[in-house]
Design a protein around this motif. Structure first.
Motif, short mmCIF file in Angstrom:
data_model
loop_
_atom_site.label_atom_id
_atom_site.label_comp_id
_atom_site.label_asym_id
_atom_site.label_seq_id
_atom_site.Cartn_x
_atom_site.Cartn_y
_atom_site.Cartn_z
N TYR A 36 0.81 -1.06 0.03
CA TYR A 36 -0.01 -0.11 -0.13
C TYR A 36 0.76 1.15 -0.12
O TYR A 36 1.78 1.43 0.74
CB TYR A 36 -0.92 -0.22 1.08
N ALA A 37 0.49 2.27 -0.97
CA ALA A 37 1.40 3.30 -1.25
C ALA A 37 1.69 4.40 -0.16
O ALA A 37 2.53 4.75 0.36
CB ALA A 37 0.93 4.02 -2.42
N LEU A 38 0.24 4.78 0.61
CA LEU A 38 0.23 5.56 1.78
C LEU A 38 0.98 5.10 2.87
O LEU A 38 1.67 6.08 3.51
CB LEU A 38 -1.17 5.75 2.05
N GLU A 39 0.92 3.76 3.23
CA GLU A 39 1.72 3.25 4.53
C GLU A 39 3.21 3.32 4.07
O GLU A 39 3.85 3.54 5.02
CB GLU A 39 1.14 1.85 4.68
N MET A 40 3.56 3.05 2.87
CA MET A 40 4.79 3.20 2.47
C MET A 40 5.36 4.38 2.66
O MET A 40 6.64 4.68 3.19
CB MET A 40 5.36 2.58 1.17
N ASN A 65 8.94 6.91 17.45
CA ASN A 65 9.19 6.63 15.93
C ASN A 65 9.31 5.51 15.30
O ASN A 65 9.10 5.01 14.26
CB ASN A 65 10.43 7.67 15.35
N ALA A 66 10.05 4.44 16.20
CA ALA A 66 10.31 3.09 15.77
C ALA A 66 9.05 2.34 15.64
O ALA A 66 9.08 1.42 14.90
CB ALA A 66 11.28 2.64 16.86
N VAL A 67 8.41 2.64 16.86
CA VAL A 67 6.95 1.85 16.99
C VAL A 67 6.27 2.11 15.65
O VAL A 67 5.45 1.35 14.98
CB VAL A 67 6.36 2.08 18.16
N MET A 68 6.10 3.47 15.44
CA MET A 68 5.28 4.02 14.43
C MET A 68 5.89 3.27 12.90
O MET A 68 5.22 3.10 12.13
CB MET A 68 5.28 5.38 14.19
N SER A 69 7.14 3.52 12.83
CA SER A 69 7.72 3.07 11.54
C SER A 69 7.61 1.68 11.20
O SER A 69 7.09 1.10 10.18
CB SER A 69 9.09 3.42 11.28
N LEU A 70 7.68 0.90 12.25
CA LEU A 70 7.62 -0.61 12.26
C LEU A 70 6.04 -0.84 12.06
O LEU A 70 5.72 -1.80 11.15
CB LEU A 70 7.92 -1.24 13.32
N LEU A 73 5.18 -0.39 8.48
CA LEU A 73 5.73 -1.36 7.65
C LEU A 73 4.95 -2.61 7.50
O LEU A 73 4.52 -3.26 6.49
CB LEU A 73 7.01 -1.70 8.00
N ILE A 74 4.63 -3.00 8.85
CA ILE A 74 3.57 -4.18 8.73
C ILE A 74 2.32 -4.10 8.26
O ILE A 74 1.69 -4.96 7.72
CB ILE A 74 3.57 -4.71 10.59
N VAL A 75 1.71 -2.77 8.35
CA VAL A 75 0.43 -2.40 7.56
C VAL A 75 0.65 -2.74 6.10
O VAL A 75 -0.18 -3.10 5.47
CB VAL A 75 -0.23 -1.24 8.12
#
Length: 82
Positions: A36-40, A65-70, A73-75
């Motif tokens: 998904y482009a928005l999540e990337m 920021n680590a939790v949000m970026s991971l 990425l998972i989504v």
């Protein structure tokens, strides 16, 4: 929903569609899942913010920021991982 309440024949049929692999380009990852482009984009943003917060040694913001970026990425690749 109304056809289900009324008990119409149409409500008892299932339509199965193929969500992924519509355009198979002989790539095993793209044939299985297109991210998904928005999540990337949000993953890249929070990844950049993670780097900046590490640079300034703000450890609370680093953890956030680590939790949000991971998470993004998972989504983004969620259907591939699951």
């Amino acid at each position: 929903m109304i056809s289900g309440i009324l008990g119409l024949k149409k409500s008892k049929s299932w339509k199965v569609t193929l969500k992924f692999a519509a355009n198979d380009n002989n790539s095993w990852l793209r044939s299985y899942h297109k991210p998904y482009a928005l999540e990337m984009v949000l993953f890249a943003y929070y990844g950049a913010m993670l780097g900046i917060s590490i640079w300034y040694e703000d450890w609370g913001l680093t953890a956030y920021n680590a939790v949000m970026s991971l998470s993004f990425l998972i989504v983004s690749f969620g259907d591939y991982f699951l």
